[in-house]
Design a protein around this motif. Structure first.
Motif, mmCIF file in Angstrom:
data_model
loop_
_atom_site.group_PDB
_atom_site.id
_atom_site.type_symbol
_atom_site.label_atom_id
_atom_site.label_comp_id
_atom_site.label_asym_id
_atom_site.label_seq_id
_atom_site.Cartn_x
_atom_site.Cartn_y
_atom_site.Cartn_z
ATOM 1 N N GLU A 47 0.831 -1.029 0.001
ATOM 2 C CA GLU A 47 0.015 -0.108 0.038
ATOM 3 C C GLU A 47 0.900 1.296 0.091
ATOM 4 O O GLU A 47 2.197 1.228 -0.054
ATOM 5 N N GLY A 48 0.259 2.347 0.105
ATOM 6 C CA GLY A 48 1.063 3.572 0.413
ATOM 7 C C GLY A 48 1.412 4.359 -0.914
ATOM 8 O O GLY A 48 0.964 3.593 -2.076
ATOM 9 N N GLU A 49 2.324 5.227 -0.805
ATOM 10 C CA GLU A 49 2.940 6.033 -1.912
ATOM 11 C C GLU A 49 4.384 6.530 -1.529
ATOM 12 O O GLU A 49 4.526 6.668 -0.589
ATOM 13 N N THR A 50 4.872 6.765 -2.644
ATOM 14 C CA THR A 50 6.083 7.360 -2.514
ATOM 15 C C THR A 50 6.153 8.817 -2.592
ATOM 16 O O THR A 50 5.682 9.428 -3.851
ATOM 17 N N LEU A 51 6.626 9.722 -1.616
ATOM 18 C CA LEU A 51 6.653 11.057 -1.800
ATOM 19 C C LEU A 51 8.026 11.485 -1.317
ATOM 20 O O LEU A 51 8.839 10.821 -0.824
ATOM 21 N N SER A 52 8.140 12.964 -1.943
ATOM 22 C CA SER A 52 9.426 13.565 -1.445
ATOM 23 C C SER A 52 9.243 13.876 -0.088
ATOM 24 O O SER A 52 8.181 14.132 0.357
ATOM 25 N N VAL A 53 10.196 14.214 0.548
ATOM 26 C CA VAL A 53 10.470 14.960 1.631
ATOM 27 C C VAL A 53 9.520 16.305 1.848
ATOM 28 O O VAL A 53 8.660 16.508 2.794
ATOM 29 N N GLU A 54 9.878 17.165 0.751
ATOM 30 C CA GLU A 54 9.296 18.373 0.558
ATOM 31 C C GLU A 54 7.632 18.144 0.589
ATOM 32 O O GLU A 54 6.875 18.927 1.215
ATOM 33 N N GLU A 55 7.049 17.103 -0.122
ATOM 34 C CA GLU A 55 5.669 16.835 -0.148
ATOM 35 C C GLU A 55 5.092 16.251 1.237
ATOM 36 O O GLU A 55 3.986 16.658 1.769
ATOM 37 N N VAL A 56 5.952 15.571 1.844
ATOM 38 C CA VAL A 56 5.555 15.023 3.340
ATOM 39 C C VAL A 56 5.308 16.447 4.271
ATOM 40 O O VAL A 56 4.284 16.602 4.883
ATOM 41 N N VAL A 57 6.347 17.159 4.093
ATOM 42 C CA VAL A 57 6.363 18.289 4.948
ATOM 43 C C VAL A 57 4.977 19.380 4.508
ATOM 44 O O VAL A 57 4.213 19.705 5.571
ATOM 45 N N ARG A 58 4.952 19.544 3.191
ATOM 46 C CA ARG A 58 3.629 20.375 2.835
ATOM 47 C C ARG A 58 2.331 19.661 3.399
ATOM 48 O O ARG A 58 1.525 20.625 3.882
#
Length: 228
Positions: A47-58
């Motif tokens: 499951e889930g998705e791959t996100l950049s650090v910047e997207e997680v912070v956003r």
């Protein structure tokens, strides 16, 4: 980063119980706990998705609030945890990292919430390779010593039967450096009724030793469900 979910809720366990927090749940784990309650974020999750650090912070910032809990799975498997915590610190977030204490990274953290795995965590009946992997990795007191020397911390032990309390005492003697007031004893439970039954013998033991009883308040507030 592989992310299972990001959501807003209340912390249900430990020092900051009741504090509204944004939870960031990573995917992946180096253990195979038989009582795992987040298998959707474990070693076998698709499951889930791959996100950049910047997207997680956003996404975290979109929720507002000050407290962020990074959990898993095992977030210490993820090297992006280092830049993630640094960026969250720039935004003045108070950061909790929930870890089994088998790995360490040079992260920013206001509370290192360490849950060492006792023998009751072993996946009995599982494939022999999983059992061997779990037993080889579940206890790393040298890592825990480093973490508690570096960060504000709490030690949370999942307790199922009275004999587990003896194992907690043995572990703490081997560790040698933990303050009793930072030790939390938490019942293994998936219902409020089960939690209350075990509270009857865990709570007095904790008080006698100077430890803390740690209910799973998310069960009381939300029941045993995901995203809480």
């Amino acid at each position: 980063m592989r992310i299972s979910e990001i959501f807003n809720s209340k912390q249900g366990e430990g020092l900051w119980t009741g504090v509204t927090s944004v939870f960031v749940r990573t995917i992946g784990c180096n253990l195979r706990c038989g009582f795992c309650d987040t298998t959707y974020a474990s070693w076998q999750s698709e499951e889930g998705e791959t996100l950049s650090v910047e997207e997680v912070v956003r996404r975290v910032l979109n929720y507002g609030g000050r407290h962020v809990v990074i959990t898993g799975g095992e977030p210490m498997l993820t090297s992006e945890l280092i830049p993630l915590t640094r960026q969250l610190r720039v935004h003045e977030k108070k950061i909790t990292i929930e870890t089994a204490g088998t790995l360490e990274l040079p992260v920013e953290c206001d509370l290192m919430s360490i849950s060492p795995k006792l023998s009751n965590s072993s996946p009995y009946g599982a494939a022999s390779a999983d059992l061997r992997l779990h037993e080889a990795n579940r206890s790393r007191p040298e890592v825990v010593r480093k973490l508690i020397a570096t960060y504000p911390y709490q030690l949370k032990f999942v307790v199922d039967v009275p004999e587990d309390l003896l194992e907690v005492e043995e572990y703490l003697r081997e560790l040698g450096t933990a303050r009793p007031g930072c030790v939390f004893l938490m019942p293994m439970a998936t219902t409020v009724g089960e939690m209350r039954e075990k509270e009857e013998w865990i709570h007095p033991f904790a008080e006698k030793r100077g430890y803390r009883y740690c209910p799973r308040m998310q069960l009381v507030w939300y029941g045993n469900k995901r995203g809480t």
